[in-house]
Design a protein around this motif. Structure first.
Motif, PDB file in Angstrom:
ATOM      1  N   ALA A  80      -7.048 -45.946 112.550  1.00 13.15           N
ATOM      2  CA  ALA A  80      -6.887 -45.928 111.092  1.00 13.15           C
ATOM      3  C   ALA A  80      -6.817 -44.486 110.589  1.00 13.15           C
ATOM      4  O   ALA A  80      -6.020 -44.154 109.699  1.00 13.15           O
ATOM      5  CB  ALA A  80      -8.049 -46.664 110.431  1.00 13.15           C
TER       6      ALA A  80
ATOM      7  N   ASP B 140      -7.839 -52.328 112.488  1.00 16.61           N
ATOM      8  CA  ASP B 140      -7.558 -51.235 113.423  1.00 16.61           C
ATOM      9  C   ASP B 140      -8.867 -50.530 113.765  1.00 16.61           C
ATOM     10  O   ASP B 140      -9.858 -50.662 113.058  1.00 16.61           O
ATOM     11  CB  ASP B 140      -6.585 -50.233 112.781  1.00 16.61           C
TER      12      ASP B 140
ATOM     13  N   SER C 104      -3.426 -43.091 111.465  1.00 16.98           N
ATOM     14  CA  SER C 104      -2.417 -43.653 110.570  1.00 16.98           C
ATOM     15  C   SER C 104      -2.477 -43.008 109.193  1.00 16.98           C
ATOM     16  O   SER C 104      -1.449 -42.691 108.579  1.00 16.98           O
ATOM     17  CB  SER C 104      -2.625 -45.169 110.468  1.00 16.98           C
TER      18      SER C 104
ATOM     19  N   ASN D 207     -11.965 -53.307 116.122  1.00 14.49           N
ATOM     20  CA  ASN D 207     -11.061 -53.312 114.972  1.00 14.49           C
ATOM     21  C   ASN D 207     -11.875 -53.569 113.712  1.00 14.49           C
ATOM     22  O   ASN D 207     -12.098 -54.706 113.320  1.00 14.49           O
ATOM     23  CB  ASN D 207      -9.984 -54.387 115.132  1.00 14.49           C
TER      24      ASN D 207
ATOM     25  N   VAL E 276     -11.510 -51.339 110.681  1.00 10.10           N
ATOM     26  CA  VAL E 276     -10.892 -50.744 109.496  1.00 10.10           C
ATOM     27  C   VAL E 276      -9.502 -51.344 109.323  1.00 10.10           C
ATOM     28  O   VAL E 276      -8.546 -50.934 109.969  1.00 10.10           O
ATOM     29  CB  VAL E 276     -10.790 -49.203 109.628  1.00 10.10           C
TER      30      VAL E 276
END
Length: 95
Positions: free
Chosen positions: A18, A13, A21, A8, A10
């Motif tokens: 990321a 995430d 998203s 994780n 970014v």
């Protein structure tokens, strides 16, 4: 370096999460923008049609009026010419 794809890093995430998203957000905004554009275009066309139906100029109607005015002018010119001829005839008879 090997764990960078699964850590994780970014915004809390993984890089692929990321990225997914971000793509989802951009896609949603693009879809909304496209729909807004389509709706705005429809409203604009409706407004232009409403305006034109009230204040638009019908070229056929204007041409018909122009011909009517031209004929009225020609008729008035004939009346004046006839009156002038009658006056000239009366003046020549009285001399």
């Amino acid at each position: 370096m090997l764990n960078i794809g699964t850590d994780n890093v970014v915004g809390g995430d993984t890089p692929s999460g990321a990225f997914g998203s971000m793509i989802s957000t951009i896609g949603g905004r693009a879809f909304t923008a496209a729909n807004d554009l389509q709706q705005s275009t429809t409203w604009q066309q409706s407004a232009v049609s409403a305006r034109d139906s009230v204040s638009g100029v019908n070229l056929d109607e204007e041409a018909a009026r122009l011909i009517q005015y031209q004929q009225a002018y020609q008729a008035a010119a004939k009346v004046i010419a006839t009156s002038q001829d009658m006056f000239d005839t009366l003046m020549s008879v009285t001399r």
